[in-house]
Every structure is written in structure tokens, then in C-alpha cells.
Design a protein around this motif. Structure first.
Motif, mmCIF file in Angstrom:
data_model
loop_
_atom_site.group_PDB
_atom_site.id
_atom_site.type_symbol
_atom_site.label_atom_id
_atom_site.label_comp_id
_atom_site.label_asym_id
_atom_site.label_seq_id
_atom_site.Cartn_x
_atom_site.Cartn_y
_atom_site.Cartn_z
ATOM 1 N N MET A 104 0.835 -1.205 0.000
ATOM 2 C CA MET A 104 0.000 0.000 0.000
ATOM 3 C C MET A 104 0.869 1.254 0.000
ATOM 4 O O MET A 104 0.523 2.251 -0.640
ATOM 5 N N HIS A 105 1.984 1.201 0.692
ATOM 6 C CA HIS A 105 2.881 2.356 0.738
ATOM 7 C C HIS A 105 3.397 2.695 -0.659
ATOM 8 O O HIS A 105 3.597 3.862 -0.990
ATOM 9 N N LEU A 106 3.601 1.677 -1.467
ATOM 10 C CA LEU A 106 4.157 1.883 -2.794
ATOM 11 C C LEU A 106 3.113 2.313 -3.818
ATOM 12 O O LEU A 106 3.458 2.692 -4.932
ATOM 13 N N CYS A 107 1.826 2.262 -3.460
ATOM 14 C CA CYS A 107 0.756 2.665 -4.379
ATOM 15 C C CYS A 107 0.632 4.181 -4.393
ATOM 16 O O CYS A 107 0.599 4.825 -3.349
ATOM 17 N N SER A 108 0.530 4.731 -5.579
ATOM 18 C CA SER A 108 0.346 6.184 -5.668
ATOM 19 C C SER A 108 -1.125 6.516 -5.428
ATOM 20 O O SER A 108 -2.017 5.733 -5.741
ATOM 21 N N GLY A 109 -1.381 7.658 -4.847
ATOM 22 C CA GLY A 109 -2.731 8.134 -4.625
ATOM 23 C C GLY A 109 -3.448 7.530 -3.435
ATOM 24 O O GLY A 109 -4.623 7.809 -3.228
ATOM 25 N N ILE A 110 -2.757 6.713 -2.651
ATOM 26 C CA ILE A 110 -3.419 6.069 -1.511
ATOM 27 C C ILE A 110 -3.876 7.099 -0.479
ATOM 28 O O ILE A 110 -4.878 6.912 0.188
ATOM 29 N N ASP A 128 -5.306 9.781 -0.981
ATOM 30 C CA ASP A 128 -6.532 10.455 -1.408
ATOM 31 C C ASP A 128 -7.785 9.803 -0.841
ATOM 32 O O ASP A 128 -8.867 10.369 -0.923
ATOM 33 N N SER A 129 -7.657 8.615 -0.290
ATOM 34 C CA SER A 129 -8.809 7.883 0.226
ATOM 35 C C SER A 129 -8.654 7.688 1.735
ATOM 36 O O SER A 129 -7.781 6.938 2.180
ATOM 37 N N PRO A 130 -9.513 8.330 2.529
ATOM 38 C CA PRO A 130 -9.426 8.158 3.977
ATOM 39 C C PRO A 130 -9.549 6.691 4.401
ATOM 40 O O PRO A 130 -8.871 6.258 5.344
ATOM 41 N N ALA A 131 -10.358 5.910 3.715
ATOM 42 C CA ALA A 131 -10.509 4.493 4.061
ATOM 43 C C ALA A 131 -9.201 3.742 3.827
ATOM 44 O O ALA A 131 -8.821 2.885 4.631
ATOM 45 N N MET A 132 -8.513 4.056 2.741
ATOM 46 C CA MET A 132 -7.237 3.392 2.448
ATOM 47 C C MET A 132 -6.153 3.822 3.433
ATOM 48 O O MET A 132 -5.315 3.015 3.827
#
Length: 167
Positions: free
Chosen positions: A23-29, A31-35
Motif C-alpha cells: 500500500m505504501h508503494l501505491c500512488s494516490g493512496i 486520497d482515500s481516507p478508508a485506504m
């Protein structure tokens, strides 16, 4: 893959730690409070597990878990954390007497467990040399013993499998 934390295949630490790193490596994470909450949950679970591992007596497991944190912190460019956990991994591998070559007797069969231990030893050497060459210039000293074993004492037999009719 299924989040099995029963410790039958891998230690429960590696499930949330791997998910959190991914998840740390995903861009835009962010932007989503749930993520963000899910990422924080994975991080919390991983650090609870690493605290439990640290209190335990399984030095080989400690070396593997500390090595995972070393690699993850390098991805995140947290060099001090990476160096700290690399040091802990080296201490653990010495406590577990992990070696490339046996102290006495013949080399063991190359079972999956032996291959995993060889992989841990190889990665620890790699990360210490990586930090030396690319980051801080601290001379590799923690892995001198196992690197000597690797370069001079480990006997590896490479087999090439050639399909029939191909030469």
C-alpha cells in the motif's frame, strides 16, 4: 494471499507487513481516507507482531523479520531505520548460528528451509553492501564472516537443464 495468519505457511507478521508495504508503494493512496486507515491498521498489526517476535527466542525468525523491515525501509528511503534493522538482523543471524556452510560435517540437502536461510544470508550481505555503496559509505563489517563463507567456502553445484534436442 488470503491473509492466513495461522502461522502454518508464514509467520503472521509477514501478512500485514507485506500488505502495508504494498500500500505504501501505491500512488494516490492518501486520497482515500478508508485506504489511509487500512494502511495504518496494517502498520499497527505488523509492529505488534514485530514486538512479539522481538520478545521471542526464534533468532532465525527475527533475522527474517528484521530483514523484511530493512528492505521495506529502504523502499521508503528511511535509511536510519534500515540501518537499525539491518544491525538487528545481523545480531539475530549470529544468535541463530545461520551460516552458508556447516561448522562441521557435510553440507545439508538443499531443502526449501535451507534455501530460505541461504536467501536471508545473501540478502543481508547485499543490503549492507548496498548501503555502503549508495548511501552512507559505512564500511561493511557486520557481514564479514558470512560473506567470507559465501565467497570462499560455499560449494554450489549449478545444473543447467537443457531441453531434449536443444544444444
Amino acid at each position: 494471499m488470503r491473509g492466513d495468519t495461522s502461522n502454518t505457511v508464514v509467520h503472521p507478521f509477514f501478512i500485514p507487513a507485506t500488505a502495508g508495504l504494498g500500500m505504501h508503494l501505491c500512488s494516490g493512496i492518501g486520497d482515500s481516507p478508508a485506504m489511509v486507515r487500512l494502511h495504518a491498521k496494517h502498520g499497527q498489526l505488523a509492529f505488534e507482531q514485530i514486538a512479539e517476535i522481538n520478545r521471542g527466542f526464534d533468532a532465525a525468525l527475527k533475522a527474517k523479520a528484521f530483514l523484511f523491515i530493512t528492505s521495506g525501509s529502504l523502499f521508503g528511503r528511511w535509511i536510519q531505520l534500515s540501518r537499525q534493522y539491518l544491525t538487528k538482523a545481523c545480531i539475530a543471524l549470529n544468535a541463530a548460528s545461520l551460516r552458508f556452510t556447516p561448522a562441521t560435517g557435510r553440507p545439508p540437502e538443499l531443502t526449501e528451509d535451507v534455501k530460505e536461510e541461504l536467501s536471508v544470508l545473501s540478502q543481508i550481505i547485499y543490503f549492507e553492501n548496498y548501503l555502503f555503496l549508495t548511501v552512507d559509505g559505512v564500511e561493511p563489517k557486520m557481514t564479514v564472516r558470512i560473506e567470507k563463507e559465501f565467497r570462499h567456502e560455499l560449494q554450489v553445484r549449478v545444473r543447467f537443464l537443457v531441453p531434449c534436442g536443444v544444444y
